[in-house]
Design a protein around this motif. Sequence first.
Motif, PDB file in Angstrom:
ATOM      1  N   PRO A 149      61.097  99.161  39.785  1.00 11.75           N
ATOM      2  CA  PRO A 149      59.928  99.035  40.831  1.00 11.75           C
ATOM      3  C   PRO A 149      58.707  98.922  40.003  1.00 11.75           C
ATOM      4  N   GLU A 150      58.412  99.345  38.678  1.00 11.03           N
ATOM      5  CA  GLU A 150      57.260  99.034  38.023  1.00 11.03           C
ATOM      6  C   GLU A 150      56.856  97.737  38.074  1.00 11.03           C
ATOM      7  N   THR A 151      57.834  96.803  37.711  1.00 10.45           N
ATOM      8  CA  THR A 151      57.926  95.072  37.605  1.00 10.45           C
ATOM      9  C   THR A 151      57.396  94.826  38.987  1.00 10.45           C
ATOM     10  N   VAL A 152      58.212  95.228  39.888  1.00  8.56           N
ATOM     11  CA  VAL A 152      57.950  94.660  41.370  1.00  8.56           C
ATOM     12  C   VAL A 152      56.494  94.983  41.721  1.00  8.56           C
ATOM     13  N   GLU A 153      55.987  96.288  41.567  1.00  5.42           N
ATOM     14  CA  GLU A 153      54.636  96.405  41.795  1.00  5.42           C
ATOM     15  C   GLU A 153      53.685  95.743  40.889  1.00  5.42           C
ATOM     16  N   ALA A 154      53.980  95.350  39.673  1.00  7.36           N
ATOM     17  CA  ALA A 154      53.085  94.567  38.652  1.00  7.36           C
ATOM     18  C   ALA A 154      53.066  93.051  39.313  1.00  7.36           C
ATOM     19  N   MET A 155      54.333  92.696  40.018  1.00  2.78           N
ATOM     20  CA  MET A 155      54.258  91.118  40.324  1.00  2.78           C
ATOM     21  C   MET A 155      53.343  91.301  41.575  1.00  2.78           C
ATOM     22  N   LYS A 156      53.718  92.250  42.597  1.00  2.00           N
ATOM     23  CA  LYS A 156      52.906  92.257  43.869  1.00  2.00           C
ATOM     24  C   LYS A 156      51.245  92.245  43.666  1.00  2.00           C
ATOM     25  N   ALA A 157      51.029  93.077  42.287  1.00  2.00           N
ATOM     26  CA  ALA A 157      49.561  93.149  42.204  1.00  2.00           C
ATOM     27  C   ALA A 157      48.883  91.703  41.777  1.00  2.00           C
ATOM     28  N   LEU A 158      49.666  90.860  41.512  1.00  2.00           N
ATOM     29  CA  LEU A 158      49.225  89.417  41.279  1.00  2.00           C
ATOM     30  C   LEU A 158      48.825  88.562  42.447  1.00  2.00           C
ATOM     31  N   ASN A 159      49.415  89.098  43.753  1.00  2.00           N
ATOM     32  CA  ASN A 159      49.018  88.253  44.792  1.00  2.00           C
ATOM     33  C   ASN A 159      49.509  87.068  45.080  1.00  2.00           C
ATOM     34  N   PRO A 160      50.802  86.824  44.528  1.00  2.00           N
ATOM     35  CA  PRO A 160      51.445  85.510  44.731  1.00  2.00           C
ATOM     36  C   PRO A 160      51.666  85.145  46.020  1.00  2.00           C
ATOM     37  N   GLU A 161      51.524  83.716  46.356  1.00  2.00           N
ATOM     38  CA  GLU A 161      51.387  82.968  47.698  1.00  2.00           C
ATOM     39  C   GLU A 161      53.105  82.748  47.869  1.00  2.00           C
ATOM     40  N   VAL A 162      53.720  82.294  46.678  1.00  2.00           N
ATOM     41  CA  VAL A 162      54.908  81.821  46.834  1.00  2.00           C
ATOM     42  C   VAL A 162      55.800  82.258  45.632  1.00  2.00           C
ATOM     43  N   LEU A 163      57.137  82.596  45.734  1.00  2.00           N
ATOM     44  CA  LEU A 163      58.056  82.807  44.493  1.00  2.00           C
ATOM     45  C   LEU A 163      59.009  81.628  44.454  1.00  2.00           C
ATOM     46  N   VAL A 164      59.041  81.108  43.207  1.00  2.00           N
ATOM     47  CA  VAL A 164      60.047  79.954  42.973  1.00  2.00           C
ATOM     48  C   VAL A 164      60.970  80.334  42.161  1.00  2.00           C
ATOM     49  N   MET A 165      62.298  80.361  42.598  1.00  2.00           N
ATOM     50  CA  MET A 165      63.527  80.837  41.787  1.00  2.00           C
ATOM     51  C   MET A 165      64.623  79.713  41.135  1.00  2.00           C
ATOM     52  N   VAL A 166      64.972  79.441  40.120  1.00  2.00           N
ATOM     53  CA  VAL A 166      65.879  78.535  39.609  1.00  2.00           C
ATOM     54  C   VAL A 166      66.756  79.247  38.582  1.00  2.00           C
ATOM     55  N   ALA A 167      68.167  79.414  38.836  1.00  2.00           N
ATOM     56  CA  ALA A 167      69.110  80.113  38.046  1.00  2.00           C
ATOM     57  C   ALA A 167      68.643  81.371  37.623  1.00  2.00           C
ATOM     58  N   PHE A 168      67.966  82.295  38.182  1.00  2.00           N
ATOM     59  CA  PHE A 168      67.517  83.504  37.627  1.00  2.00           C
ATOM     60  C   PHE A 168      68.815  84.605  37.629  1.00  2.00           C
ATOM     61  N   GLY A 169      69.800  84.407  38.603  1.00  2.00           N
ATOM     62  CA  GLY A 169      71.134  85.160  38.296  1.00  2.00           C
ATOM     63  C   GLY A 169      71.062  86.569  38.982  1.00  2.00           C
ATOM     64  N   GLN A 170      70.113  86.850  39.695  1.00  2.00           N
ATOM     65  CA  GLN A 170      69.979  88.304  40.445  1.00  2.00           C
ATOM     66  C   GLN A 170      69.831  88.253  41.791  1.00  2.00           C
ATOM     67  N   ILE A 171      70.536  88.863  42.436  1.00  2.00           N
ATOM     68  CA  ILE A 171      70.051  88.844  44.087  1.00  2.00           C
ATOM     69  C   ILE A 171      68.836  90.101  44.233  1.00  2.00           C
ATOM     70  N   LEU A 172      67.848  89.252  44.962  1.00  2.00           N
ATOM     71  CA  LEU A 172      66.714  89.910  45.162  1.00  2.00           C
ATOM     72  C   LEU A 172      66.749  90.932  46.387  1.00  2.00           C
ATOM     73  N   LYS A 173      66.161  91.974  46.049  1.00  2.00           N
ATOM     74  CA  LYS A 173      65.991  92.996  47.266  1.00  2.00           C
ATOM     75  C   LYS A 173      64.738  92.770  48.181  1.00  2.00           C
ATOM     76  N   GLN A 174      64.647  93.416  49.261  1.00  2.00           N
ATOM     77  CA  GLN A 174      63.599  93.203  50.354  1.00  2.00           C
ATOM     78  C   GLN A 174      62.105  93.236  49.715  1.00  2.00           C
ATOM     79  N   PRO A 175      61.938  94.348  48.916  1.00  2.00           N
ATOM     80  CA  PRO A 175      60.423  94.110  48.477  1.00  2.00           C
ATOM     81  C   PRO A 175      60.000  92.867  47.842  1.00  2.00           C
ATOM     82  N   VAL A 176      60.860  92.424  47.153  1.00  2.00           N
ATOM     83  CA  VAL A 176      60.734  91.203  46.349  1.00  2.00           C
ATOM     84  C   VAL A 176      60.784  89.874  47.425  1.00  2.00           C
ATOM     85  N   LEU A 177      61.681  89.894  48.258  1.00  2.00           N
ATOM     86  CA  LEU A 177      61.799  89.015  49.314  1.00  2.00           C
ATOM     87  C   LEU A 177      60.725  88.793  50.265  1.00  2.00           C
ATOM     88  N   GLU A 178      59.800  89.849  50.455  1.00  2.00           N
ATOM     89  CA  GLU A 178      58.773  90.024  51.339  1.00  2.00           C
ATOM     90  C   GLU A 178      57.307  90.073  50.556  1.00  2.00           C
TER      91      GLU A 178
END
Length: 317
Positions: free
Chosen positions: A70-99
């Motif tokens: 969750p600390e990584t998810v919060e750090a990502m959120k703090a960067l205020n991204p407008e879009v996430l782009v994923m290529v061969a990441f290999g993990q299923i994303l949960k709602q906090p990241v999807l939204e």
Amino acid sequence: MRIIFLGTPQIAVPTLEKLIDWPKGEVVAVVTQPDKPSGRGKHLHMPPTKVVAEEFGIPVFQPTKLSKSPETVEAMKALNPEVLVMVAFGQILKQPVLEMAPYGVVNLHASLLPKLRGPAPINWAIINGESSTGITTMFTDAGVDTGDMLLKREVPIEKDMNAEELGTVLAKAGANLIIETLEHMLLGSLRPEKQDDSLSTHAPMMSKELGNIDWTKPAQDIHNLVRGLVPWPGTSTTFQEKPLKIIKTRLPYRLVDIDEVQRKPGEIVKIDDVLTVACGDGNDRLEILDVQPANKARMHAKDWANGVHLKPGQTLG
């Protein structure tokens, strides 16, 4: 457009580099797998995407499991991204990241969805004997490659192309398709299309067991398997009860290389410098080009045959 990129292996690098060069975008972070030990000395090596990110001074996050960090998810959120782009990441994303981002998560999948959903679409396109495959950009949802499709491009598969070579072609094409998708996103001209689940096929994970060659299969099927499992896990057989990796094959195209005698599946037929193996019902033939004996380097099949003093009637497997 503020972008967080999620991806790890070499196949993800062309898209990351394209996004860094895209004048309408800013890659504000890269999320990738942790450094892993490899090679004889088991030294830690950085994922290819991390190497690129550090070259350009882009912050990197390396959680073992993003869903449990969750600390990584919060750090990502703090960067205020407008879009996430994923290529061969290999993990299923949960709602906090999807939204997390207003434009959502755009994934590049290496098939023409809904065909070949799953972790190994490039390998299975070749193993299945397809003459073409492609790439699809899609919105990521909670399922595995089930989100709405955005853009597609078809890519031909050449008859002797292996999975590594096809991956390189798809990676370059995919980088351009991601940029095209984001351009349409900014213009509001994307038309997401739901997948028809009834047409879906599955591309499961590769395994070492999959690479054991059955010489009773048709030569074309074995040739597809050899090409489809490059570079990992590769295909193997045995000779005189010792393992032998089959690195590269070819379907015979010169009539002089083909004998018309029915032989046992796996029986080796050597004519001059050309090494062929009987397959299927014993009338089918596959030419062996490169092999790798146990504890030795890759070599031409004719050099291996000379080294083991190959005799008529000896068999593989």
